[in-house]
Scaffold this active site. Structure first.
Site, PDB file in Angstrom:
ATOM      1  N   LEU A  74     -17.048  52.360  -9.282  1.00 22.49           N
ATOM      2  CA  LEU A  74     -17.515  53.452  -8.413  1.00 22.49           C
ATOM      3  C   LEU A  74     -17.469  53.088  -6.941  1.00 22.49           C
ATOM      4  CD1 LEU A  74     -20.525  55.076 -10.320  1.00 22.49           C
ATOM      5  CD2 LEU A  74     -18.063  55.368 -10.652  1.00 22.49           C
ATOM      6  N   ASN A 128     -22.113  62.137 -14.147  1.00 16.45           N
ATOM      7  CA  ASN A 128     -21.480  61.014 -14.832  1.00 16.45           C
ATOM      8  C   ASN A 128     -22.574  60.161 -15.470  1.00 16.45           C
ATOM      9  OD1 ASN A 128     -20.222  58.698 -15.627  1.00 16.45           O
ATOM     10  ND2 ASN A 128     -19.390  58.163 -13.614  1.00 16.45           N
ATOM     11  N   CYS A 131     -23.271  55.445 -16.471  1.00 10.21           N
ATOM     12  CA  CYS A 131     -23.766  54.451 -15.524  1.00 10.21           C
ATOM     13  C   CYS A 131     -24.920  53.686 -16.166  1.00 10.21           C
ATOM     14  CB  CYS A 131     -24.265  55.126 -14.251  1.00 10.21           C
ATOM     15  SG  CYS A 131     -23.006  56.056 -13.376  1.00 10.21           S
ATOM     16  N   GLY A 269      -6.613  62.704 -15.841  1.00 12.26           N
ATOM     17  CA  GLY A 269      -6.922  61.531 -15.037  1.00 12.26           C
ATOM     18  C   GLY A 269      -5.735  60.608 -14.909  1.00 12.26           C
TER      19      GLY A 269
HETATM   20  C1  FMN Z   1      -9.420  54.525 -12.298  1.00 11.14           C
HETATM   21  C2  FMN Z   1     -10.406  55.447 -12.943  1.00 11.14           C
HETATM   22  C3  FMN Z   1     -11.561  55.790 -12.264  1.00 11.14           C
HETATM   23  C4  FMN Z   1     -12.494  56.631 -12.851  1.00 11.14           C
HETATM   24  N1  FMN Z   1     -13.631  56.975 -12.166  1.00 11.14           N
HETATM   25  C5  FMN Z   1     -14.525  57.823 -12.720  1.00 11.14           C
HETATM   26  C6  FMN Z   1     -15.665  58.240 -12.026  1.00 11.14           C
HETATM   27  O1  FMN Z   1     -15.871  57.894 -10.868  1.00 11.14           O
HETATM   28  N2  FMN Z   1     -16.552  59.060 -12.647  1.00 11.14           N
HETATM   29  C7  FMN Z   1     -16.355  59.509 -13.920  1.00 11.14           C
HETATM   30  O2  FMN Z   1     -17.162  60.264 -14.432  1.00 11.14           O
HETATM   31  N3  FMN Z   1     -15.242  59.156 -14.608  1.00 11.14           N
HETATM   32  C8  FMN Z   1     -14.334  58.321 -14.043  1.00 11.14           C
HETATM   33  N4  FMN Z   1     -13.206  57.983 -14.745  1.00 11.14           N
HETATM   34  C9  FMN Z   1     -12.993  58.555 -16.085  1.00 11.14           C
HETATM   35  C10 FMN Z   1     -12.062  59.767 -16.002  1.00 11.14           C
HETATM   36  O3  FMN Z   1     -12.639  60.786 -15.241  1.00 11.14           O
HETATM   37  C11 FMN Z   1     -11.730  60.306 -17.410  1.00 11.14           C
HETATM   38  O4  FMN Z   1     -12.919  60.737 -18.029  1.00 11.14           O
HETATM   39  C12 FMN Z   1     -11.077  59.287 -18.296  1.00 11.14           C
HETATM   40  O5  FMN Z   1     -10.239  58.425 -17.570  1.00 11.14           O
HETATM   41  C13 FMN Z   1     -10.274  59.897 -19.426  1.00 11.14           C
HETATM   42  O6  FMN Z   1      -9.232  60.703 -18.966  1.00 11.14           O
HETATM   43  P1  FMN Z   1      -7.707  60.183 -18.736  1.00 11.14           P
HETATM   44  O7  FMN Z   1      -7.295  59.480 -19.982  1.00 11.14           O
HETATM   45  O8  FMN Z   1      -6.938  61.433 -18.462  1.00 11.14           O
HETATM   46  O9  FMN Z   1      -7.745  59.267 -17.570  1.00 11.14           O
HETATM   47  C14 FMN Z   1     -12.268  57.147 -14.154  1.00 11.14           C
HETATM   48  C15 FMN Z   1     -11.093  56.799 -14.824  1.00 11.14           C
HETATM   49  C16 FMN Z   1     -10.163  55.966 -14.248  1.00 11.14           C
HETATM   50  C17 FMN Z   1      -8.924  55.630 -15.004  1.00 11.14           C
END
Ligand code: FMN
Ligand code: FAD
Ligand code: FAD
Ligand code: FMN
Ligand code: FES
Ligand code: FES
Lengths: 322, 277, 322, 277
Positions: A74, A128, A131, A269
């Site tokens: 984060l 989120n 955490c 994402g």
């Molecule tokens: C580099 C990275 C940073 C992420 N940061 C957050 C975040 O700040 N808050 C959050 O709720 N999820 C975060 N996620 C999770 C994504 O929002 C998502 O739920 C998860 O990656 C699954 O989707 P995807 O496979 O399309 O990436 C992050 C994921 C990645 C890969």
């Protein structure tokens, strides 16, 4: 005739169902160099915290089969700077913005909600829950229904009624339906799933964890089957609660799986890291697939996989226009 | 994709990419999708642009070494295969307006990115001198071309198989002195960048280095490629190598703290921010 | 000099660390057509149930990115036929055999243990805890420490002391360490992880779940990061409990990740579907990797990724030979 | 891999595979790894062997149609690429010892597997007649070769673009009558196998069908490819198409129950076994 792609996140209408996933679209400025952000259903911000955060040391990423491990921690400028510099940039341009928030205590989430309550340009708040709760030996909120509900309830009570509060759930639980139900009961207007399951890779050259943080969140196509399953289970139990499905969506067909399982919007994402235009491409592919299957409206496809095998998909729009 | 060839220990790929060629400035990199469709390899691989030509509407050339499965796949490509590129990416080298004296320091494939820079500098009537190095002779890239275009070219290898035995920094000081260099540009592994920077600092001349951090996106949205860099205000921030770099002023990079969060970095744990995730 | 690949599953020595995962190597007869089964560290049987089971309807499998979903439903001939036809075939040939058992009640597991207690040729018993507990609304045993412990305790009390009892854990829990600890406390001599996380795929042509059973177990490389993480966490908490690591192992390098994370043996499942010789290839690759890193004994590599970065891997064998 | 060619709507691949060619008997299939190394596609794809030749030490030919990403990838292979094959797999066709009269029924690419069988039958002095069908003319496979080797060849297409309009089973009864067939062999989709079987049952002659079930392993260890088949003892069991088949006696296959667990199958839920997972 083209498919009506509008969808509702609780009572907020979005022009399209494809939104960026939290933490995967930067501040918006980066993607804006590639396309007009108005073409997104919505942009979700990285999870905003009270104080600025430098995040985790590097290496922060490791590639796994059809997946990506990340431990960014984060990193972000904190809520003050966010409200001063990031949100206004988005708000001035009228970009639909889901603001994700993250905290270490219920109070921190409440404080964030208070700061957002009168900020202009907040389409929805996504909580989120992945955490660590520093008041409970670092146990992640999302792993327990009660802890999740407490956070969601406090944020819901603070935000104005017309800003939907979305609870973002993690798959690392024995019973996702129990956590989802607790959040819905606590006032969540919508649910977002899935956040990254916890994974790990060892670097076989250094004989040490590949990520400086040790463990990290797994994302990408590898987790799509987990996401589809979570959406399916929660939609079956809570058919009236809107779900943003995400986890591994790379194509329109992946998005369609989540929609048929019960999602009314789809988060993208990791795919953005590969293809900055992923959201637009996925929405186009999704529209084509819906059309080829006889759907006139995206909304008619939501949860269709739950219907008994007999019910003819091609006539669904007739049923729902009654 | 147009051609593929071997250059000593390296592979060179030339790709028709008019959009990239047109906007290119020295120091830019591109990211390449590897493994083909349905590959299990998700992240793009980053490569500096070595050369840009105007034929075929615009081509770019990449020079790379095989490290893991992604570069292995790239090395197996043949002429006329297609490649999926995004670019140009990153902040290019800042180029001096005046005809100053410049030393370009390259280690192994890091040398590749310096040649378009050299061309630009020469076009601005700068004096250009090269210091190129590598582990062994076959890993020193571009020595011939450097000799052709530069005032002087000094070579070094760790095993002594070409030029002087040792590090590029072992010869750098005398080159700076001899050429009365006004500025240094360098590309290579972090420890080499660090050493080059300390030499430049000793001479009190600016140095521009290229930082190579593992990148998941290359476009500034994933926050995986960060390193601690001191801003104009003296505050250390974890900045993204892909969009805030990859070119940085060497003095600003806290090389000893790469791979850590320095305690005094903005938002460092204990520095007032709580430890959330 | 070649690497000493022997390993211990509790007090039972195996010639090599690579064993087949439950339900992925048939009865043994099928793989025996490809190679001599003695070259396996051990063969694990499919989970044996009391009664014969026809399993789930087809489709039972769906491919996902770097993964496979399966819903076989423990098809098998039942314990009687197993003891009559399958086990003797293995026992007569002296093939190390881990017998996996599955049940719907604690009593069923106990009954299976009683049948196995005096059967010749049982190297170890693996308790598949990923079965729904029909006395608790179908909640899967593995999702709760207490339910898992009860099953493991009952099996442990029935089996003879020299037959290790292995508890097989699932990753679909909020706290794998809690379940592992409960099983170890209940007498598990070793732990095996991970079983398949629950996943799902929707067939976007039929608009229905791709598997007849709806949800299914996810296996293959996609889940390797989950397996590494589970092994890492449990080894950190219970460093003396032997762990069979599995989940997505396709190469020697994958196996090495699990070993460095804390596994002393490695299970191979889905990879066998792609390559019948996978176990032999993986063991060879693993031996080569260990040798290249200066290990003289596999045992010296177990859990090495937990050591502080400073400790030089190359000298580990010296330390451990003190 | 040796050659690749198009045959109407199909792709044909010839692969040098001496080990497979040597042990081959008609009805065998092979499984092919798709997507290359580091592919996200994990399961092998199964294909019947169409032809086996002794040149190059032994080659096998596969005929396939593009269905999804795996066959798409296969269709993109070029001569001299390498392929990863496992085989021969499955139980081949049982072949009569006596020179009987045989009808071979093939639908679309299902016809491919019947030609090596025809050669074997002809070598045993059987009378061979073909009934081939498909959706449209370009999807009827092997008509020319059938005409060359068989006593008669009857064609049908669903759209009427070749031969009679309709199903292969619409013409099968008359062919059986005309040829006084002693046995039928058939390969094609399940519903065609079902229809062929009912025709054969009407004539009270044995029928051997090839069952195509989704297979994760092809070698009998994954239990994903099962279908309900009645054993010699009259008991229905969920048997594996890959090792207990793919060739089955048609009368034994409970076609109407494919995709279910018949209540009277051994180990069916409620049939005494509890529902464990
Ligand atoms: C580099 C990275 C940073 C992420 N940061 C957050 C975040 O700040 N808050 C959050 O709720 N999820 C975060 N996620 C999770 C994504 O929002 C998502 O739920 C998860 O990656 C699954 O989707 P995807 O496979 O399309 O990436 C992050 C994921 C990645 C890969
Ligand atoms: C701005 C920039 C410019 C670069 N220019 C060149 C160049 O001109 N020539 C060249 O040979 N190499 C260059 N590299 C390094 C190149 O990106 C890596 O060698 C390559 O990504 C390795 O991929 P792989 O699959 O072979 O190895 P693996 O180690 O298997 O890669 C696994 C993952 O780690 C990432 N990764 C691993 N090493 C690096 C690294 N050193 N830098 C960034 N990501 C890494 C990969 O992108 C991938 O996501 C550059 C890197 C950066 C950041
Ligand atoms: C014994 C046997 C013989 C076969 N012979 C031939 C042949 O000669 N020519 C030919 O064109 N096809 C044949 N098939 C079908 C062929 O295996 C499938 O068309 C192919 O697997 C589809 O792969 P895909 O990636 O293109 O499609 P997808 O639908 O994307 O495949 C996804 C997954 O489903 C499996 N699958 C999908 N359809 C089938 C199917 N019909 N049968 C088995 N598995 C399936 C695939 O193996 C893969 O694991 C045969 C199948 C079997 C079981
Ligand atoms: C087709 C199939 C059948 C399985 N059957 C069983 C079983 O009977 N008992 C069990 O404990 N695990 C079973 N498993 C889980 C595997 O033993 C293993 O834990 C899991 O698949 C992860 O390993 P892998 O990725 O190497 O396959 C099965 C897995 C598959 C794919
Ligand atoms: S590589 Fe993604 S932010 Fe730099
Ligand atoms: S395909 Fe695996 S048992 Fe038949």
């Amino acid at each position: 005739m083209s498919v009506d792609m509008r969808t509702f996140l609780a009572h907020v209408e979005l022009d399209g169902p494809v939104i960026t996933a939290a933490g995967c679209a930067g501040t918006g400025r980066e993607l804006a160099q590639f396309f007009d952000l108005h073409r997104l259903g919505a942009l979700t911000t990285p999870s905003i915290t009270m104080a600025p955060r430098a995040g985790r040391p590097t290496p922060r990423m490791a590639e796994t089969p059809s997946g990506l491990l990340n431990a960014v921690g984060l990193q972000g400028p904190g809520i003050d700077s966010f409200l001063e510099r990031e949100l206004p940039w988005l708000a001035q341009r009228g970009i639909r913005t889901v603001v994700s928030i993250g905290g270490g205590t219920v109070n921190e989430y409440s404080a964030l909600a208070r700061r957002l309550a009168d900020a202009p340009g907040v389409t929805a708040v996504e909580v989120n829950l992945a955490c660590p709760n520093i008041e409970d030996r670092g146990r992640v909120f999302a792993r327990e229904g009660a802890a999740s509900a407490e956070v969601v309830g406090s944020v819901r009570s603070i935000m104005l009624g017309d800003v939907p509060v979305i609870a973002k759930l993690s798959p690392d639980v024995a019973d996702i339906v129990a956590v989802a139900t607790a959040c819905a009961d606590a006032g969540a207007d919508a649910l977002s799933m899935i956040n990254n399951p916890l994974g790990m890779a060892i670097d076989t050259a250094t004989l040490r964890p590949a990520l400086a943080a040790g463990t990290g969140g797994l994302s990408g196509p590898a987790i799509l089957p987990l996401a589809v399953r979570c959406v399916w289970q929660v939609h079956a139990a809570l058919p009236r609660v809107p779900i943003i499905g995400m986890g591994g969506v790379l194509t329109g067909s992946d998005a369609l799986q989540l929609i048929l399982a019960g999602a009314c919007a789809v988060g993208v994402g990791t795919a953005l890291f590969h293809d900055p235009y992923a959201c637009l491409r996925i929405e186009r592919e999704l529209a084509d697939l819906l059309q080829a299957r006889g759907f006139q409206r995206l909304a008619d496809a939501v949860g269709v996989a739950h219907r008994p095998p007999g019910s003819p998909a091609r006539h669904l729009h007739e049923e729902s226009s009654l | 994709m147009l051609t593929t060839r071997r250059v000593d220990a390296y592979h060179a790929l030339t790709v028709v990419a008019p959009g990239i060629a047109e906007r290119f400035r020295p120091g830019h990199f591109v990211s390449v999708a590897v493994g083909g469709s349905r590959s299990s390899m998700l992240t793009r691989r980053s490569f500096s642009v070595h050369d840009v030509r105007s034929d075929y509407g615009g081509t770019v050339e990449l020079v790379f070494t095989v490290r893991g499965p992604g570069t292995e796949w790239l090395a197996e490509r043949r002429a006329r295969d297609t490649l999926d590129l995004v670019g140009p990416l990153g902040r290019p080298f800042p180029v001096p307006r005046d005809p100053v004296s410049v030393v370009l320091v390259g280690f192994e494939y890091g040398s590749a990115v310096l040649f378009p820079l050299a061309d630009t500098l020469l076009a601005r009537s700068c004096r250009v001198d090269f210091v190129l190095g590598g582990g062994s002779a076959d890993r020193v890239f571009g020595a011939m071309r450097a000799r052709r275009i530069a005032e002087t070219t000094t070579l070094s290898t760790r095993d002594g198989s070409l030029g002087l035995r040792g590090e590029v920094t072992d010869v750098l000081a005398s080159v700076i002195t001899d050429t009365r260099a006004d500025v240094v540009y360098a590309c290579g592994p972090m420890e080499v960048m660090r050493a080059v920077t300390s030499v430049a600092i000793k001479f009190d001349i600016p140095v521009q280095v290229v930082a190579e951090e593992a990148m998941a996106c290359g476009i500034g949205i994933c926050m995986t490629c960060v390193l601690p860099v001191i801003g104009d205000d003296g505050v250390t921030r974890m900045v993204r190598a892909c969009v805030d770099g990859p070119v940085f002023r060497g003095e600003r990079v806290r090389f000893e703290d790469v791979g850590t969060i320095p305690f005094d970095a903005q938002g460092a744990p204990g520095g007032g921010a709580r430890h959330v995730s």
